[in-house]
Each structure stands twice: as C-alpha cells, then as structure tokens.
Scaffold this motif. Structure first.
Motif, short mmCIF file in Angstrom:
data_model
loop_
_atom_site.label_atom_id
_atom_site.label_comp_id
_atom_site.label_asym_id
_atom_site.label_seq_id
_atom_site.Cartn_x
_atom_site.Cartn_y
_atom_site.Cartn_z
N GLY A 297 0.76 -1.23 0.00
CA GLY A 297 -0.07 -0.12 0.01
C GLY A 297 0.88 1.17 0.26
N GLU B 194 -5.93 -9.24 -6.40
CA GLU B 194 -5.77 -8.06 -5.60
C GLU B 194 -4.74 -8.42 -4.44
OE1 GLU B 194 -9.63 -5.48 -5.38
OE2 GLU B 194 -9.63 -7.07 -4.05
N ASP C 33 -4.85 -7.93 2.32
CA ASP C 33 -4.63 -6.90 3.26
C ASP C 33 -4.03 -7.64 4.67
OD1 ASP C 33 -4.80 -4.85 5.20
OD2 ASP C 33 -6.83 -4.31 4.85
N HIS D 241 -9.02 -8.04 1.49
CA HIS D 241 -8.24 -7.34 0.38
C HIS D 241 -8.98 -5.76 0.34
CE1 HIS D 241 -8.79 -11.52 -0.84
NE2 HIS D 241 -7.47 -11.32 -1.41
N THR D 242 -8.52 -5.03 -0.14
CA THR D 242 -8.92 -3.61 -0.34
C THR D 242 -8.47 -2.87 -1.45
OG1 THR D 242 -9.24 -1.62 0.96
CG2 THR D 242 -7.17 -2.48 1.34
N LYS D 243 -9.58 -1.81 -1.98
CA LYS D 243 -9.12 -1.26 -3.14
C LYS D 243 -8.82 0.24 -2.81
CE LYS D 243 -10.92 -0.80 -7.91
NZ LYS D 243 -11.97 -1.08 -8.88
N GLY E 228 -4.74 0.12 -0.50
CA GLY E 228 -5.27 -0.94 -1.64
C GLY E 228 -4.59 -0.71 -2.96
N SER E 229 -5.37 -1.24 -3.79
CA SER E 229 -4.99 -1.35 -5.17
C SER E 229 -4.68 -0.16 -5.95
CB SER E 229 -5.81 -2.67 -6.01
OG SER E 229 -7.14 -2.05 -5.88
#
Length: 357
Positions: A185, A230, A233, A240-242, A247-248
């Motif tokens: 991140g 992805e 996290d 997972h995170t965006k 995140g992504s």
C-alpha cells in the motif's frame, strides 16, 4: 452532493477573526469509534493545508467565493508558523507532518499565487532538520518516507544544498530500515516507500537505490492474491481492499508514476498486476472521502489505461461526512468533483504539483 453545497457548508462553519484576519474551523475527527472535536490542524489530511488547496482549485476553476478565503488561510498559516503554534498529527509525513505545509506552499507557487506563509518555510524546515528520526516509522502519511518525498520535490525546485544533505541522510536511514515494513500500500506500506525513494532517485541515481526499489516492488508482489487479482490486506482489517490508502488504487498510482519517470525501476508484470486490480468493479468501501472511499477513482486516467470504471455518483449526504479535511472529508470530495470536470487538476493522491510534468 453538489459542489455548491460543499462550498457553502465549509464557509458556513468557518470561524473568522476579523481583527487579525485569520480563519479556522471547529472540526470533528472520527478516530476509531470515537469523535474528537478540535480546532482545525495545519496538515493536508484534516487541516488548513488541504483546505487551502481546495480553495486554490476553486479559484483557478472560476468559482467566485465572494470572500477572500485564500488570504485568510494564508495569514492563519503564516501566523501559526511564526508563533510556533502550528499543529500537526506527526512531525514527519507527507500528509500529516510538517512537510505537508511545504507541499501546500509549492502547490500555491505553481498555481501562480504568492502567499506570505511561503516566505517563512525556513522555520518549518528548521524544525524538521532537528527531529530525531529513529523514533518515527517509515510511513508515507506520517513517517520518514513521506518527508523524503516532499523534500525531494522541494529540492528539484530550489536546489537547496541543506535540503539535499538532509534527504540524502534520510534516504540512507530508510534503506537501512526498509525491512521493517511488512504490508502493501501507499499510505502505510511498501508502495509509499518505493514511491519516495524513486522521487529521490530522480536526484541521485545510485545503483543501491535502484536495487532497493526493485526489491520492495518484488516484496510487495509476494502479497498478491492471484485468485482474486488483488493484494491481500495483512493488517487484518479486510481480506483485500481497493482503497487509496492501503489498497490497489494507491499501488497502481505509484507503479504507473514510477514507470512513467524511471522505466528501469519496474517490470511489465508488476504494472500488469496493479492494472488487473483496479479493473475490478467491486469497491468494498462506499465512504465519500479520498483516503478510504471510491471517489479516489476520479483520479484514474480512464482513457490512458483503457479502463471501464464508472464515475462515483457523489450522492453521499453531508450528514455522512462531517469532517472537512482534504483526505478525510468534504473538501476532498469537492476536489474530486472539480477533477471530474477538469482533468488538468493535479492528482492530489500522488501529491502532484500544477504543471509538474
């Protein structure tokens, strides 16, 4: 939510001292599960530096405020610097630390605004130069890598040898401690560190820097979950995170910037990974702020990256976002609305500057 609503809300909550020509707000921060009520700080995330950038872009985009808010903000920041009453959530960091004021000054100057607080930046730098760095994390938002990133940008503008000496020593400390960081991140992980080191690499292209940047990218790749395209996290908050912060989206911004500026630092596979992640339609958090919400997608260049991302609707009510901050609240939402109308506005999520490229 309309831009006019945001501007009216911010102005209606302002506390203006007409005697000393200053402005502040009584702001609410959601820390964990508690709300804290304080006078607005000076940083980019919650505070005056970020609010200033929002009003600069309003003025540049022809929105008449009928009040000299920029002058009041300038005078307030200047007075706080001179009287040593500035408040930040950390000494270090690009977004919560002292250097966030340096960034705001560069942003104003690049926007052709001669603000008075910029003439007193030496006092801020002096404070930074005297901090014992070993007590701070490598974090981008509130740690050493964020300070390296901003001051590397500053050196590219003014060539100050004192700044060069400082950032050279700072880069050495970051390199020595680089394995402390375990998560992916931009805000708190590996991407923020190799973003900062690559900014410094633009000044000092040492081979060891190149090796460390490549090492961090490959280390972050090991956290990639191929089953869902992805990054995992590892904080234990989400699988997972965006989000921009962890995140992504943040990782993609960083990798694309590194590739655009220094192709030798990143391989095609690493770029493809981040592109796969942001092409996914799911966004797990529907918050309306730049740090943790899907409004960060506005800053993706759809045409350039051949994406099919739906633009955020900006439908959240003001009741759902009571903070004013650029990264935490409604001024950031306002900036995203402006960005959706004018793609020439810099990408604040990479702390770009006007006319930087």
């Amino acid at each position: 939510m309309k831009l006019q609503q945001i501007v009216e809300t911010v102005l209606s909550r302002a506390v203006i001292n007409h005697n000393d020509k200053t402005i502040t707000w009584i702001d609410t921060k959601n820390i964990g599960h508690k709300y804290l009520i304080n006078e607005t700080s000076d940083d980019l995330y919650y505070g005056l530096a970020g609010i200033l950038i929002f009003f600069i872009e309003l003025k540049k985009n022809g929105i008449n405020l009928n009040k000299n808010i920029i002058h009041l903000l300038d005078n307030t920041i200047k007075n706080r610097i001179i009287s040593n009453t500035s408040t930040f959530h950390s000494d270090h960091g690009a977004i919560l630390g002292f250097s966030s004021i340096i960034y705001a000054g560069m942003y104003a100057s690049k926007s052709q605004m001669n603000l008075e607080f910029i003439n007193h930046e030496e006092l801020v730098l002096e404070q930074l130069f005297n901090i014992e760095n070993d007590a701070y994390s490598l974090d981008f938002v509130d740690g050493l890598s964020g300070t390296l990133y901003i001051l590397s940008k500053k050196f590219k503008i003014n060539g100050d040898r004192a700044i060069f000496k400082y950032i050279t020593n700072l880069s050495e400390e970051i390199i020595a401690r680089v394995d402390e960081v375990k998560i992916s991140g931009l805000a708190h992980g590996m991407a923020g560190i190799y973003l900062s080191l690559s900014e410094y690499y633009g000044i000092n292209q040492e081979n060891k820097l190149k090796k460390i940047i490549k090492y961090l990218i490959q280390k972050e790749n090991k956290i990639w979950d191929e089953a869902v395209n992805e990054w995992r996290d590892l904080r234990g908050v989400n699988d997972h995170t965006k989000r921009w912060c962890n995140g992504s989206i943040g990782i993609h911004f960083v990798r694309r910037k590194v590739s655009n500026e220094h192709k030798e630092l990143i391989d095609n596979l690493s770029l493809e990974m981040s592109l796969k992640a942001i092409k996914k339609s799911a966004f797990y958090e529907e918050k309306s702020n730049l740090c943790c919400g899907r409004v960060s997608e506005v800053f993706l260049d759809e045409a350039k990256y051949d994406l099919s991302i739906k633009s955020p609707s900006f439908t959240d009510s003001l009741d759902n976002n009571i903070n004013l901050g650029l990264f935490s609240g409604i001024t950031g939402l306002g900036l995203a609305i402006l960005k959706s109308r004018n793609q020439f506005i810099p990408n604040i999520l990479l702390l770009e500057l006007p006319n930087e490229n």
